[in-house]
Design a protein around this motif. Structure first.
Motif, short mmCIF file in Angstrom:
data_model
loop_
_atom_site.label_atom_id
_atom_site.label_comp_id
_atom_site.label_asym_id
_atom_site.label_seq_id
_atom_site.Cartn_x
_atom_site.Cartn_y
_atom_site.Cartn_z
N GLU A 142 0.84 -1.20 0.00
CA GLU A 142 0.00 0.00 0.00
C GLU A 142 0.88 1.25 0.00
O GLU A 142 1.83 1.36 0.79
CB GLU A 142 -0.91 0.00 1.24
CG GLU A 142 -1.78 1.25 1.31
CD GLU A 142 -2.85 1.19 2.39
OE1 GLU A 142 -2.91 0.18 3.12
OE2 GLU A 142 -3.62 2.14 2.49
N ASP A 177 -4.15 3.99 -2.00
CA ASP A 177 -4.98 4.65 -1.00
C ASP A 177 -5.04 6.12 -1.40
O ASP A 177 -4.00 6.78 -1.51
CB ASP A 177 -4.37 4.46 0.39
CG ASP A 177 -5.23 5.04 1.50
OD1 ASP A 177 -5.54 6.25 1.43
OD2 ASP A 177 -5.60 4.30 2.43
N HIS A 180 -3.51 8.53 1.30
CA HIS A 180 -2.04 8.42 1.39
C HIS A 180 -1.39 9.03 0.14
O HIS A 180 -0.38 9.72 0.24
CB HIS A 180 -1.60 6.96 1.49
CG HIS A 180 -2.12 6.25 2.71
ND1 HIS A 180 -1.84 4.94 2.99
CD2 HIS A 180 -2.91 6.68 3.73
CE1 HIS A 180 -2.43 4.58 4.11
NE2 HIS A 180 -3.09 5.61 4.58
N HIS A 214 -8.08 2.03 -1.94
CA HIS A 214 -8.68 2.44 -0.66
C HIS A 214 -9.20 3.86 -0.87
O HIS A 214 -8.42 4.76 -1.18
CB HIS A 214 -7.63 2.47 0.46
CG HIS A 214 -7.30 1.12 1.01
ND1 HIS A 214 -6.24 0.92 1.86
CD2 HIS A 214 -7.89 -0.08 0.86
CE1 HIS A 214 -6.19 -0.36 2.20
NE2 HIS A 214 -7.18 -0.99 1.60
N ASN A 216 -10.49 7.07 0.58
CA ASN A 216 -10.56 7.89 1.79
C ASN A 216 -10.29 9.33 1.40
O ASN A 216 -9.35 9.59 0.65
CB ASN A 216 -9.47 7.46 2.79
CG ASN A 216 -9.55 5.99 3.15
OD1 ASN A 216 -10.56 5.53 3.65
ND2 ASN A 216 -8.49 5.24 2.87
N HIS A 229 -7.55 10.10 7.52
CA HIS A 229 -8.69 9.85 6.63
C HIS A 229 -9.92 10.63 7.08
O HIS A 229 -10.14 10.80 8.27
CB HIS A 229 -9.07 8.36 6.66
CG HIS A 229 -7.97 7.44 6.27
ND1 HIS A 229 -8.14 6.07 6.20
CD2 HIS A 229 -6.68 7.66 5.92
CE1 HIS A 229 -7.01 5.49 5.82
NE2 HIS A 229 -6.10 6.43 5.66
N GLU A 259 -12.09 3.23 4.10
CA GLU A 259 -11.52 3.13 5.46
C GLU A 259 -11.81 4.45 6.17
O GLU A 259 -10.95 5.01 6.84
CB GLU A 259 -10.01 2.92 5.41
CG GLU A 259 -9.59 1.64 4.72
CD GLU A 259 -8.08 1.54 4.54
OE1 GLU A 259 -7.54 0.46 4.75
OE2 GLU A 259 -7.45 2.56 4.20
#
Ligand SMILES: [Zn+2]
Length: 282
Positions: A142, A177, A180, A214, A216, A229, A259
């Protein structure tokens, strides 16, 4: 896109399937065991079988397992690396027993030794795992926000790790993500930002290695390296950024897992509804 969220395994693994189904998930993510402890009790084969049977009765197409937060294969400390290795192997055994498609792994933190050394430790551990296990579950690195000594906050860093592991394309991949990536410096607010991000991903890891998103929103600024997040549409990426994600043809077959927090501003149900609303107006 196969929308879903991270669901709790409280009360047994098969309960996670029910929770996902109740929320209308097409993909779920779970922790295979206590995410904040080194020790995990062995998985009960009956529980694993119940999970697989329950899954067959649902519309859930993808199951991802998220590794334990303590796992840090990049650590400069032998003891931490050794414990991390054992724990990751245990979690991969669990993931195999429940037929999980993916194991999501944070590349970890080099603790000041330099990202290259950290990345080499990760590659060595993954190479060893491949030699010791008959893996059914694809391990996904990730992308990280790049806080502190975190490694893996660019596609190039993840490609560097994968490039040292034998047959990486067969059993490794990456997880994008959105929070991120944004915190790491990839501007996911606009069509051109997505274009640039996916182009860089393709020219380093290869677009085919992207197996999971992911979803977020981000509290922290672009390139601010803050991993916080928030609800879809309430952060700095905004609904517009997620709409651009959904417009990308190369991403439409991917699982997209939330998430997001569960607090007074919303929960997984409201965030799934937001994703669906954006999808309808993409
Ligand atoms: Zn994530």
């Amino acid at each position: 896109m196969y929308f879903g969220c991270h669901v709790s395994i409280a009360g047994g693994l098969d309960k996670a399937i029910q929770r996902g189904q109740d929320l209308g998930c097409r993909a779920i993510q779970i922790f295979a065991s206590n995410p904040r402890g080194w020790r995990a009790k062995p998985i009960n084969p009956q529980e694993a079988q119940n999970f697989c049977l329950a899954r067959q009765e649902t519309d859930i197409k993808y199951v991802a397992v998220h590794s334990t937060y303590l796992v840090n294969l990049a650590s400069p400390r032998d003891e931490i690396r050794s414990k991390s290795y054992t724990r990751l192997k245990e979690d991969l055994l669990r993931a195999g027993m429940i037929g999980a498609d993916f194991m999501v792994l944070h590349p970890g933190s080099h603790g000041g030794a330099g990202w290259e050394e950290g990345a080499q430790h990760v590659a060595q551990a993954l190479t060893r795992i491949q030699g010791e296990m008959d893996l059914q579950t694809r391990v996904l690195l990730e992308i990280e926000a790049g806080a502190g000594f975190e490694i893996g906050s660019s596609w190039g860093n993840l490609a560097y790790i994968m490039g040292q592991v034998p047959a990486a394309q067969k059993w490794l991949g990456v997880c994008l993500d959105t929070c991120h990536s944004f915190a790491a410096g990839y501007d996911l607010r606009t069509a051109s930002g997505w274009e640039k991000t996916l182009h860089e991903l393709d020219s380093t890891c290869g677009l085919e290695s992207l197996k999971l998103i992911h979803a977020n929103d981000s509290i922290g600024a672009l390139g601010g390296h803050l991993d916080r997040h928030t609800h879809i549409g309430s952060g700095l990426i905004g609904e517009g950024g997620f709409r651009e994600m959904m417009r990308r043809q190369e991403l439409v077959d991917l699982p997209v897992i939330l998430e997001t927090p569960e607090d007074s501003h919303g929960d997984f149900a409201t965030n799934l509804a937001t994703l669906q609303k954006i999808w309808q107006t993409r």
